[in-house]
Motif scaffolding. Structure first.
Motif, short mmCIF file in Angstrom:
data_model
loop_
_atom_site.label_atom_id
_atom_site.label_comp_id
_atom_site.label_asym_id
_atom_site.label_seq_id
_atom_site.Cartn_x
_atom_site.Cartn_y
_atom_site.Cartn_z
N ILE A 1 0.84 -1.20 0.00
CA ILE A 1 0.00 0.00 0.00
C ILE A 1 0.88 1.26 0.00
O ILE A 1 1.88 1.33 0.71
N PRO A 2 0.52 2.26 -0.80
CA PRO A 2 1.35 3.47 -0.92
C PRO A 2 1.12 4.48 0.19
O PRO A 2 1.79 5.50 0.24
N ILE A 3 0.14 4.25 1.05
CA ILE A 3 -0.10 5.16 2.17
C ILE A 3 -0.09 4.38 3.47
O ILE A 3 -0.60 3.26 3.54
N LYS A 4 0.47 4.96 4.49
CA LYS A 4 0.60 4.30 5.78
C LYS A 4 0.27 5.30 6.89
O LYS A 4 0.55 6.49 6.77
N ILE A 5 -0.31 4.79 7.97
CA ILE A 5 -0.57 5.59 9.15
C ILE A 5 0.39 5.13 10.24
O ILE A 5 0.46 3.94 10.55
N LEU A 6 1.12 6.07 10.82
CA LEU A 6 2.03 5.76 11.91
C LEU A 6 1.36 6.15 13.23
O LEU A 6 0.75 7.22 13.33
N ASP A 7 1.45 5.27 14.22
CA ASP A 7 0.81 5.55 15.50
C ASP A 7 1.66 6.51 16.34
O ASP A 7 2.67 7.06 15.87
N ASP A 8 1.26 6.70 17.59
CA ASP A 8 1.94 7.66 18.45
C ASP A 8 3.39 7.29 18.72
O ASP A 8 4.19 8.14 19.16
#
Length: 225
Positions: free
Chosen positions: A47-54
């Protein structure tokens, strides 16, 4: 603080409540790749988009994000929403319905016995009615009046946020459906729920709204702020 990481963008972007993140992806191949990953709800391996957590670790999309490829296809009464709604209903009222079920069973027996006497033919009645059966009869659902597209979409976002505990909405072509004032209303109506919108466009359309952060990825994969 959650961060957004997009391929070809060097640094992660801090995601702050109250801002509208507008990504204009002019490179069609990259847009297709992003769209496909959203369409399959992030089942795409690369996937070309990622969410990074805190803690700057890659988060599970399913826990945080709601992908929307077409806002005209949003459904308040999706199977997932109704399952969660019924769980809340059961958790809140399950025990208090036990006495009601006993009363309903006795009433059903009485009615069946009267019909049986009138017809002079024995009639059997299912005596195994459970609380779960009663919930099925209720057919609890959301009322989606859809007075206009904006109100309908706001209601959908609120329901997903409340029931599924997701507060990051990644949407495709949101600016094609709403005006500047409507988008500002959307942000205002949902920011108190800590909701963040990430919009993906192929063209830099419309007037820039208040608190919009626009990032353009051009045809050569160059990133422009």
């Amino acid at each position: 603080m959650k961060q957004l990481q997009i391929d070809y963008f060097q640094e992660p972007i801090n995601l702050e409540v109250g801002y509208f993140y507008n990504f204009v992806v002019e490179n069609i191949d990259l847009f297709r790749k992003i769209y496909w990953s959203l369409f399959t709800e992030f089942e795409f391996d690369d996937i070309p988009i990622k969410i990074l957590d805190d803690n700057n670790f890659q988060a599970h999309f399913d826990e945080l994000c709601c992908p929307i490829t077409n806002i005209l296809n949003t459904d308040l009464n999706s199977k997932k929403n109704l399952n969660i709604l019924n769980k809340i209903f059961k958790k809140t009222y399950y025990g208090s319905l036990d006495d009601d079920i006993v009363s309903l069973k006795n009433k059903a027996k009485e009615i069946v016995n009267n019909i049986s006497l009138d017809l002079d033919i024995p009639i059997a009645v299912n005596n195994d009615i459970s609380t779960d059966d009663l919930f099925k009869l209720f057919n609890v659902r959301f009322i989606d009046e859809k007075e206009n597209l904006l109100e309908s979409f706001i209601n959908f976002v609120k329901v997903i946020s409340e029931l599924q505990q997701k507060n990051i909405f990644i949407v495709v072509h949101l600016k094609e459906f709403f005006t500047k004032n409507e988008l500002e209303t959307l942000i205002k109506e949902t920011s108190y729920r800590q909701i963040i919108f990430i919009n993906i466009e192929t063209n830099n359309l419309g007037e820039k709204i208040t608190d919009e952060k626009t990032i353009i990825i051009d045809k050569d994969y160059c990133v422009l702020n």
